[in-house]
Design a protein around this motif. Sequence first.
Motif, PDB file in Angstrom:
ATOM      1  N   ARG A 124       0.832  -1.205   0.000  1.00  0.00           N
ATOM      2  CA  ARG A 124       0.000   0.000   0.000  1.00  0.00           C
ATOM      3  C   ARG A 124       0.868   1.258   0.000  1.00  0.00           C
ATOM      4  N   ALA A 125       2.006   1.184   0.705  1.00  0.00           N
ATOM      5  CA  ALA A 125       2.919   2.323   0.709  1.00  0.00           C
ATOM      6  C   ALA A 125       3.466   2.578  -0.689  1.00  0.00           C
ATOM      7  N   THR A 126       3.821   1.502  -1.390  1.00  0.00           N
ATOM      8  CA  THR A 126       4.320   1.650  -2.756  1.00  0.00           C
ATOM      9  C   THR A 126       3.253   2.223  -3.671  1.00  0.00           C
ATOM     10  N   GLU A 127       2.035   1.712  -3.547  1.00  0.00           N
ATOM     11  CA  GLU A 127       0.919   2.208  -4.383  1.00  0.00           C
ATOM     12  C   GLU A 127       0.629   3.678  -4.113  1.00  0.00           C
ATOM     13  N   ALA A 128       0.905   4.121  -2.878  1.00  0.00           N
ATOM     14  CA  ALA A 128       0.678   5.530  -2.530  1.00  0.00           C
ATOM     15  C   ALA A 128       1.890   6.393  -2.862  1.00  0.00           C
ATOM     16  N   ALA A 129       2.856   5.805  -3.585  1.00  0.00           N
ATOM     17  CA  ALA A 129       4.075   6.522  -4.000  1.00  0.00           C
ATOM     18  C   ALA A 129       4.913   6.982  -2.810  1.00  0.00           C
ATOM     19  N   HIS A 130       4.861   6.222  -1.710  1.00  0.00           N
ATOM     20  CA  HIS A 130       5.723   6.547  -0.571  1.00  0.00           C
ATOM     21  C   HIS A 130       7.175   6.331  -0.990  1.00  0.00           C
ATOM     22  N   PRO A 131       8.085   7.270  -0.695  1.00  0.00           N
ATOM     23  CA  PRO A 131       9.472   7.145  -1.163  1.00  0.00           C
ATOM     24  C   PRO A 131      10.196   5.907  -0.650  1.00  0.00           C
TER      25      PRO A 131
END
Length: 431
Positions: free
Chosen positions: A287-294
């Motif tokens: 989910r962090a990756t999908e939210a473009a979290h660095p």
Amino acid sequence: MANAIERRLEQVRAIWNGFATDPEARLLIWRCDLDERRMIDMLVELETEPAGAATPDVFLTLRSAFLKPEEHAKTLLQELTDQFDRSRQDLIAANLNADWQPPDPAQPDGVRLLKALDSFHRFYADGMELLAIYLSPERIADPAGWRQWLERLARVDLNASIRFMVTDALDTPLLDGLQTSAPDRVRSVEPALDMSAAVEELARSEGADGPAKTLRCGLAAVASAAAKKNPRAAEKAAAGALAVAKTQGWVDQEVVIHMALGAARIGAGEIDKSADSYRDAIVAARRATEAAHPAGAKLEVATGMGLGSALVAGSRWPEAARVYEAVTPLAEKAHDATMKLESLRMAAWCHEQATADADAWRCGLRALAAGEAMPAEQRASSTLPWVGQSLLRLVGRQVSPGEQEAQLRARLDTAMGEGWEGRLEPGAATS
């Protein structure tokens, strides 16, 4: 008012002072866990700096690896001399005499080392009461030899102003019973600092009240419960921390909390529940990756490696191997060469434990290629030597290894330099 860490540092200092004032004692063994060892290291570091020193003693740390008992005294003397040579200009700048030299090199190594320490103390006696030598070898290749070497050291008739100290891991002790072999000279202590409680106290006492502090306290409580092997308390603390992280939309912190709970459950032997925690962490990382979290890509790598560690703890080799192989493309995506090598190395090792030698060989060769692609300085500090060890073990099981083994050895020597096998340490191949 002293904080939790400062109070524990004072506990460590008080133990040292008690040892220092014992006229018969020569060797202090700190029986401690890793966090307690960090406090001992902190004491030595502070006492090494004049501005931070709170005892009248001077501490010197010698880290030379213990390889061969008969050569260790010579190695330590060389390290001591090198340290002093590097500090000469600093001594001169501080208006101190920098003319000390080690004694006659014609003497036997062991005698020369002890005489060197004695002469160093006498040369600078006006600036110290005791010379404290912290023996902290970066590697111990011969545990039995290390114990015997320390026992002989403790019995040496040496100036009472020269003292030695070492650490011994509580969970994997090498020096149990050494005190009883020389009770007049050796002291063994367990500092019992309860560092997990210190972390909790710090989390509660620092920072303004609010979600960040609540989350920090929750994570500290998970760590404290893990240290006490109390998974139910860890679950309760994690639940509270997760509620905060979800309310605030801190998906990266959700990952951290799930992984902390997973580690606590591994420590308590709850392998299935630990694996569930790491799977929850994987979902949060995605989910962090999908939210473009660095940090999303690196979080996916870390959570996958965490799940693999839980499965390894449960000896679930085929499943663990699949998980580690799945991490490899994630590490590539994250541009993390170290984790690419490590995921392949662990996949190979797990396949080998499952007696799937063909798959172990396949992953091992991929790990070797990943290591070869690293910059030389990064390769030198990697786990590539254990990849080489594994590959040689696998090729050695063939009916006629012959030319293939010779070619593999040549490739390994090119990647790591001749003598690379000397860097291998027992017990480090799976972690």
